[in-house]
Design an enzyme around this catalytic site. Structure first.
Site, PDB file in Angstrom:
ATOM      1  N   ASP A  12       0.810  -1.219   0.000  1.00  0.00           N
ATOM      2  CA  ASP A  12       0.000   0.000   0.000  1.00  0.00           C
ATOM      3  C   ASP A  12       0.843   1.269   0.000  1.00  0.00           C
ATOM      4  O   ASP A  12       0.462   2.273   0.584  1.00  0.00           O
ATOM      5  CB  ASP A  12      -0.973   0.016   1.196  1.00  0.00           C
ATOM      6  CG  ASP A  12      -1.745  -1.281   1.297  1.00  0.00           C
ATOM      7  OD1 ASP A  12      -2.278  -1.719   0.259  1.00  0.00           O
ATOM      8  OD2 ASP A  12      -1.783  -1.878   2.385  1.00  0.00           O
ATOM      9  N   LYS A  15       2.101   1.850  -5.231  1.00  0.00           N
ATOM     10  CA  LYS A  15       2.753   1.298  -6.435  1.00  0.00           C
ATOM     11  C   LYS A  15       1.878   1.496  -7.660  1.00  0.00           C
ATOM     12  O   LYS A  15       2.365   1.808  -8.736  1.00  0.00           O
ATOM     13  CB  LYS A  15       3.020  -0.205  -6.273  1.00  0.00           C
ATOM     14  CG  LYS A  15       4.131  -0.540  -5.307  1.00  0.00           C
ATOM     15  CD  LYS A  15       4.342  -2.037  -5.225  1.00  0.00           C
ATOM     16  CE  LYS A  15       3.125  -2.786  -4.747  1.00  0.00           C
ATOM     17  NZ  LYS A  15       2.726  -2.518  -3.350  1.00  0.00           N
ATOM     18  N   ASN A  37      -5.028 -10.723  -3.647  1.00  0.00           N
ATOM     19  CA  ASN A  37      -4.708 -10.130  -2.338  1.00  0.00           C
ATOM     20  C   ASN A  37      -4.232  -8.689  -2.533  1.00  0.00           C
ATOM     21  O   ASN A  37      -4.325  -7.863  -1.640  1.00  0.00           O
ATOM     22  CB  ASN A  37      -3.646 -10.951  -1.584  1.00  0.00           C
ATOM     23  CG  ASN A  37      -2.426 -11.298  -2.423  1.00  0.00           C
ATOM     24  OD1 ASN A  37      -2.412 -11.082  -3.622  1.00  0.00           O
ATOM     25  ND2 ASN A  37      -1.411 -11.847  -1.793  1.00  0.00           N
ATOM     26  N   GLY A  39      -4.265  -4.891  -4.179  1.00  0.00           N
ATOM     27  CA  GLY A  39      -5.328  -3.972  -4.579  1.00  0.00           C
ATOM     28  C   GLY A  39      -4.702  -2.657  -4.969  1.00  0.00           C
ATOM     29  O   GLY A  39      -3.995  -2.048  -4.182  1.00  0.00           O
ATOM     30  N   HIS A  40      -4.902  -2.248  -6.194  1.00  0.00           N
ATOM     31  CA  HIS A  40      -4.362  -0.981  -6.661  1.00  0.00           C
ATOM     32  C   HIS A  40      -5.503  -0.023  -6.934  1.00  0.00           C
ATOM     33  O   HIS A  40      -6.433  -0.361  -7.660  1.00  0.00           O
ATOM     34  CB  HIS A  40      -3.575  -1.173  -7.965  1.00  0.00           C
ATOM     35  CG  HIS A  40      -2.255  -1.847  -7.774  1.00  0.00           C
ATOM     36  ND1 HIS A  40      -1.527  -2.369  -8.802  1.00  0.00           N
ATOM     37  CD2 HIS A  40      -1.535  -2.057  -6.661  1.00  0.00           C
ATOM     38  CE1 HIS A  40      -0.403  -2.889  -8.325  1.00  0.00           C
ATOM     39  NE2 HIS A  40      -0.398  -2.716  -7.028  1.00  0.00           N
ATOM     40  N   GLN A 210       2.270  -6.548  -3.325  1.00  0.00           N
ATOM     41  CA  GLN A 210       2.648  -6.539  -1.905  1.00  0.00           C
ATOM     42  C   GLN A 210       3.971  -5.753  -1.783  1.00  0.00           C
ATOM     43  O   GLN A 210       4.144  -4.787  -2.490  1.00  0.00           O
ATOM     44  CB  GLN A 210       2.766  -7.940  -1.316  1.00  0.00           C
ATOM     45  CG  GLN A 210       1.429  -8.622  -1.120  1.00  0.00           C
ATOM     46  CD  GLN A 210       0.918  -9.240  -2.396  1.00  0.00           C
ATOM     47  OE1 GLN A 210       1.621  -9.936  -3.078  1.00  0.00           O
ATOM     48  NE2 GLN A 210      -0.338  -8.996  -2.711  1.00  0.00           N
TER      49      GLN A 210
HETATM   50  P1  IMP Z   1      -2.173 -13.069   2.042  1.00  0.00           P
HETATM   51  O1  IMP Z   1      -1.257 -12.495   0.997  1.00  0.00           O
HETATM   52  O2  IMP Z   1      -3.619 -12.869   1.736  1.00  0.00           O
HETATM   53  O3  IMP Z   1      -1.811 -14.488   2.359  1.00  0.00           O
HETATM   54  O4  IMP Z   1      -1.909 -12.268   3.401  1.00  0.00           O
HETATM   55  C1  IMP Z   1      -0.677 -12.331   4.108  1.00  0.00           C
HETATM   56  C2  IMP Z   1      -0.319 -10.968   4.691  1.00  0.00           C
HETATM   57  O5  IMP Z   1      -0.004 -10.048   3.658  1.00  0.00           O
HETATM   58  C3  IMP Z   1      -1.469 -10.311   5.491  1.00  0.00           C
HETATM   59  O6  IMP Z   1      -0.893  -9.584   6.563  1.00  0.00           O
HETATM   60  C4  IMP Z   1      -2.095  -9.356   4.492  1.00  0.00           C
HETATM   61  O7  IMP Z   1      -2.743  -8.274   5.121  1.00  0.00           O
HETATM   62  C5  IMP Z   1      -0.843  -8.892   3.734  1.00  0.00           C
HETATM   63  N1  IMP Z   1      -1.121  -8.455   2.356  1.00  0.00           N
HETATM   64  C6  IMP Z   1      -1.333  -9.241   1.282  1.00  0.00           C
HETATM   65  N2  IMP Z   1      -1.516  -8.485   0.193  1.00  0.00           N
HETATM   66  C7  IMP Z   1      -1.393  -7.205   0.575  1.00  0.00           C
HETATM   67  C8  IMP Z   1      -1.434  -5.962  -0.135  1.00  0.00           C
HETATM   68  O8  IMP Z   1      -1.603  -5.896  -1.356  1.00  0.00           O
HETATM   69  N3  IMP Z   1      -1.281  -4.835   0.618  1.00  0.00           N
HETATM   70  C9  IMP Z   1      -1.044  -4.894   1.965  1.00  0.00           C
HETATM   71  N4  IMP Z   1      -0.975  -6.030   2.651  1.00  0.00           N
HETATM   72  C10 IMP Z   1      -1.143  -7.186   1.963  1.00  0.00           C
END
Ligand code: IMP
Length: 398
Positions: A12, A15, A37, A39-40, A210
């Site tokens: 976040d 990017k 997972n 989100g842009h 991420q």
């Molecule tokens: P997962 O990727 O859904 O398995 O989540 C694992 C960890 O990464 C958690 O703490 C999520 O909140 C974090 N996470 C995954 N994708 C993002 C993202 O795009 N932005 C911020 N945190 C993320």
């Protein structure tokens, strides 16, 4: 020129905005890890777009590649694709035949497993999809076109998880087939297509998802995502050799946020945290969860810039700190002795803060002193400063 854009914090960092800003000079925008997972949020022609899977560069007519390192939920892809079409945008995408498919079972297991593990995942089925990939019972996009292969893998995966019910598995296999078939024309061996495009002189922007501190190897394990999110992840996540990257741009905020559980040494609570959260709209783009807020942590930044091999920095959201008299920054950790870099276990480290003068506007010298401090500590030039949501609120330096 091919560049990679990665996040230097816990995700976040903006990017999406930076990739959108830079996209003009590139022919192809390629994603190499994660899935929905991510989100842009991107503002395009005055309209806000939320993209989870499709690289934001498609808004500018660029070709978006969804690489083999990704975990793709085709029901999300379908929604995203349709919403772009409704706005008159015809997304040009290439989907890797080797990317892994997220099924309903993966999402169920993400919920069940996270109830026990407590990472606070996005519950998008990402972890279990990489789990089945490594267990060698995953379904690759190209496998969906062979009924026997898909059914066999789905049976094995659900049997290993202890949730095998024949009728349910057959039903899911039919649903996946239907979802993926819609995208048949976009599915290619992207590793061949992309390498040939690079050889033919096309410019590629590699879009990380991420961020470095959520990387499965270098993040705050076990509170991380399940893929390699640093620049190194693009090599295996797209099948390109290291020499194709000319420059790596790291994106960061002048403060930090984190969604989900895990160590966050500079986390702050109370009124200031609430104020920054609201001013910066720090709510998860995927889950809507309020993001945890903290001051800039230089041990973590130095580490992320180092393992990410960052050449340049894009600093976003400097407007959010505007008006603060003093800004605390953690220069070192105290973990039974001073540390410049984070140790393996950072839970017991105390940040040692210095306070820097705050700024009133983008013109303020104090902001540029803060920028120089970041450059010195991260060992990379700050080339982009972003101070608002729209593409125009972005300053290119040098
Ligand atoms: P997962 O990727 O859904 O398995 O989540 C694992 C960890 O990464 C958690 O703490 C999520 O909140 C974090 N996470 C995954 N994708 C993002 C993202 O795009 N932005 C911020 N945190 C993320």
């Amino acid at each position: 020129m091919n560049i990679a854009v990665i996040g230097l914090q816990f995700g976040d960092e903006g990017k999406g905005k930076i990739v959108d800003y830079l996209a003009e000079d590139f022919d192809i925008i390629a994603r190499y890890s994660g899935g929905s997972n991510a989100g842009h949020s991107v503002l395009h022609n005055g309209k806000k777009f939320k993209l989870h899977l499709i690289p934001s560069g498609v808004l500018r007519g660029k070709i978006g590649v969804l690489g083999n390192g990704m975990a793709i939920d085709f029901s999300v892809l379908d929604e995203e694709f349709s919403s772009l079409k409704e706005e008159g945008i015809e997304p040009r995408i290439k989907i890797s035949s080797r990317a892994h498919v997220v099924t309903s079972f993966h999402k169920i297991m993400d919920e069940r497993e996270d109830e026990i593990i407590g990472i606070g995942t996005t519950r998008r089925g990402i972890g279990p999809t990489y789990e089945t990939k490594v267990k060698r019972v995953g379904i690759r996009v190209g496998d969906v076109f062979d009924d026997n292969v898909m059914l066999k893998r789905l049976k094995l995966a659900t049997k290993l998880w202890g949730i095998y019910y024949e009728k349910e598995v057959e039903k899911e296999a039919r649903a996946i087939k239907e979802q993926v078939r819609k995208f048949k024309e976009f599915i290619v061996d992207t590793e061949i297509w992309l390498n040939e495009a690079i050889r033919a002189g096309k410019n590629v922007l590699f879009e990380g998802s991420q961020a470095a501190l959520l990387d499965v190897d270098f993040g705050t394990y076990p509170f991380v995502t399940s893929s390699n999110t640093i620049s190194g992840g693009m090599l295996s996540g797209l099948g390109v050799p290291p020499r194709v990257i000319d420059k790596i741009v790291g994106v960061m905020k002048p403060y930090m946020t984190r969604v989900g559980a895990g160590p966050f040494p500079t986390e702050i609570f109370g009124d200031i945290a609430k104020e920054l959260r609201d001013k910066g709209n720090e709510y998860g783009a995927t889950t809507g969860r309020p993001r945890r807020i903290g001051w800039l942590d230089l041990p973590l930044l130095r580490y992320a810039a180092l393992v990410g091999g960052v050449d340049e920095i894009a600093l976003t959201k400097v407007d959010i700190l505007e008006g603060m008299k003093k800004i605390p920054v953690a220069f070192e950790y105290d973990c039974n002795g001073k540390r410049k870099y984070p140790p393996l276990h950072i839970e017991n480290c105390k940040p040692i803060y210095n306070e820097l003068d705050g700024w009133e506007s983008i013109e303020d010298d104090n902001l540029w002193n803060y920028v120089r401090m970041i450059e010195k500590e991260a060992g990379a030039k700050v080339r982009i400063v972003s101070y608002g949501a729209s593409r125009e609120d972005t300053k290119l330096i040098g």
